[in-house]
Scaffold this motif. Sequence first.
Motif, short mmCIF file in Angstrom:
data_model
loop_
_atom_site.label_atom_id
_atom_site.label_comp_id
_atom_site.label_asym_id
_atom_site.label_seq_id
_atom_site.Cartn_x
_atom_site.Cartn_y
_atom_site.Cartn_z
N ASP A 32 27.33 59.43 0.79
CA ASP A 32 27.88 58.16 1.34
C ASP A 32 27.94 57.97 2.94
OD1 ASP A 32 29.81 60.01 1.71
OD2 ASP A 32 31.65 58.91 1.07
N LEU A 33 26.91 58.94 3.49
CA LEU A 33 27.03 58.73 5.09
C LEU A 33 26.29 57.42 5.65
CD1 LEU A 33 26.19 62.56 5.75
CD2 LEU A 33 28.41 61.24 6.06
N GLY A 34 25.65 56.75 4.88
CA GLY A 34 24.92 55.70 5.10
C GLY A 34 23.63 55.85 5.94
N ILE A 35 22.99 57.10 6.06
CA ILE A 35 22.04 57.40 7.04
C ILE A 35 20.59 56.78 6.18
CG2 ILE A 35 20.59 59.23 7.93
CD1 ILE A 35 22.95 61.09 7.68
N PRO A 36 19.79 56.22 6.82
CA PRO A 36 18.80 55.64 6.09
C PRO A 36 17.64 56.65 5.92
CG PRO A 36 19.19 54.41 8.15
CD PRO A 36 20.04 55.45 7.96
N ILE A 37 17.08 56.76 4.70
CA ILE A 37 16.01 57.58 4.09
C ILE A 37 14.59 57.01 4.28
CG2 ILE A 37 15.15 58.87 2.39
CD1 ILE A 37 18.30 59.06 1.37
N VAL A 38 13.82 57.71 4.92
CA VAL A 38 12.22 57.51 4.96
C VAL A 38 11.42 58.41 4.16
CG1 VAL A 38 10.33 56.96 6.47
CG2 VAL A 38 12.78 56.68 7.39
N GLY A 39 11.02 57.81 3.05
CA GLY A 39 10.11 58.74 2.25
C GLY A 39 8.78 58.84 2.50
N ILE A 40 8.08 60.10 2.92
CA ILE A 40 6.77 59.98 3.13
C ILE A 40 6.17 60.54 1.77
CG2 ILE A 40 5.06 61.12 4.42
CD1 ILE A 40 6.93 61.42 6.73
N ASN A 41 5.39 59.79 1.22
CA ASN A 41 4.78 60.30 0.04
C ASN A 41 3.37 61.22 0.04
OD1 ASN A 41 4.52 60.43 -2.99
ND2 ASN A 41 3.18 58.52 -2.99
N THR A 42 3.86 62.39 -0.39
CA THR A 42 2.74 63.22 -0.57
C THR A 42 2.48 63.85 -2.05
OG1 THR A 42 4.15 65.44 -0.08
CG2 THR A 42 3.05 64.23 1.92
N GLY A 43 3.15 63.29 -2.74
CA GLY A 43 3.19 63.35 -4.20
C GLY A 43 2.14 62.39 -4.86
N ARG A 44 2.71 61.94 -6.15
CA ARG A 44 1.60 61.02 -6.82
C ARG A 44 1.96 59.77 -6.58
NH1 ARG A 44 1.66 64.79 -12.26
NH2 ARG A 44 3.97 64.74 -11.62
N LEU A 45 2.96 59.13 -7.80
CA LEU A 45 2.98 57.67 -7.94
C LEU A 45 4.08 57.05 -6.74
CD1 LEU A 45 2.11 55.68 -9.61
CD2 LEU A 45 4.17 55.68 -11.23
N LYS B 55 29.93 54.17 -14.15
CA LYS B 55 30.39 52.94 -13.37
C LYS B 55 29.49 52.91 -12.24
CE LYS B 55 35.35 53.26 -14.25
NZ LYS B 55 36.83 53.27 -13.52
N LYS B 56 29.31 51.52 -11.73
CA LYS B 56 28.89 51.54 -10.15
C LYS B 56 29.22 52.35 -9.05
CE LYS B 56 26.97 48.03 -6.97
NZ LYS B 56 27.00 46.44 -6.86
N ALA B 57 28.95 52.87 -8.13
CA ALA B 57 29.47 53.61 -7.12
C ALA B 57 29.73 52.75 -6.15
CB ALA B 57 28.45 54.72 -6.65
N ASP B 58 30.92 53.33 -5.30
CA ASP B 58 31.24 52.31 -4.27
C ASP B 58 30.85 52.51 -3.01
OD1 ASP B 58 32.26 54.78 -3.67
OD2 ASP B 58 34.32 54.31 -3.63
N PHE B 59 29.56 53.01 -3.15
CA PHE B 59 28.59 53.29 -1.62
C PHE B 59 27.31 52.96 -2.18
CE2 PHE B 59 28.83 57.50 -3.28
CZ PHE B 59 27.55 57.87 -3.31
N THR B 60 26.16 52.69 -1.12
CA THR B 60 24.83 52.44 -1.47
C THR B 60 24.01 53.46 -0.80
OG1 THR B 60 24.55 50.58 0.06
CG2 THR B 60 25.13 50.09 -1.92
N ILE B 61 22.88 53.59 -1.09
CA ILE B 61 21.67 54.29 -0.34
C ILE B 61 21.04 53.31 0.46
CG2 ILE B 61 19.73 55.78 -0.60
CD1 ILE B 61 22.42 57.38 -0.71
N LYS B 62 20.52 53.69 1.64
CA LYS B 62 19.74 52.78 2.48
C LYS B 62 18.57 53.47 2.18
CE LYS B 62 23.65 51.36 5.17
NZ LYS B 62 24.13 51.26 6.69
N LEU B 63 17.37 52.77 1.97
CA LEU B 63 16.18 53.06 1.96
C LEU B 63 15.39 52.42 2.97
CD1 LEU B 63 15.05 53.85 -1.67
CD2 LEU B 63 15.60 55.30 -0.03
#
Length: 294
Positions: free
Chosen positions: A86-99, A262-270
Amino acid sequence: MKIGIYGQFYHKNSEIYIQMLLDALQKKAAKVLIEENFLEIINQNQEITKNFSECSTFTKLDSSFDLFFSIGGDGTILKAVTFVGDLGIPIVGINTGRLGFLATIQKETITESLNQILEGEYIISERSLLTVETKPESEEVPTLNFALNEVAVNRRNTTSMIKVETLVNDKYLTSYWSDGLIVATPTGSTGYSLSCGGPVIDPDSKNMILTPIAPHNLNARPLVIADSNTVTLKVYGREETFLMSMDSRIATLKNETKIIIKKADFTIKLVQLNDDSFIKTLRKKLLWGEDKRN
């Protein structure tokens, strides 16, 4: 600018993308920390000639981080979520996998995409999560009792079906005779739920999806409900225990344990590039709109 870097394991040619990322961050004079175990994996891999051992490391994140880079596939992003919480840090995904439905950057465009992100040319996609409570409480359920993709119950050590009694807001819905049941977020609609016949849901939708796994009762179909609802599950079967998973984290629970979702009370930032969208990702990943007859 303070940056965290994380990966689960080494993908082929990963050192190329790690070096490109570090070079781009160095130009921005960013403070970079690499997750401790990932740095060890990098330095142990014989294909990597550069030594990254002088890089600073972390084992836990705090709110001082500006961005968190995940190097790998969607599974790596799901694990990255457990660091961010729940820290709210934006996540940047670098795709080195498949889909890679969740990844921000594809390896083919890493240089251009990194420049855009480090210049602040991106938007944030807020993703809802699910939280889990069990009655009675179980020591098997980890303290990180949330999921970005799905919460699922599955049979364990048996080829026999299980019965999943399902209630919505304490009102009986149905009992699924099946291999299990998936309760997914819109983000998770392109994961396990999709492979079991569930619908694709826009991540901005305020929904959750109930998708049975190989149901015996053939009239059982995936169901989309509002995420303001509470879903309660009870599992019965020939074995004394069953499996519950929260993304990639698995717990073994006793039959008739009550699972409250239930729905969590925080979100993830992508982080999402300005010229990207969920619709564009669907077209690209699922090859929609392409004529494959020739």
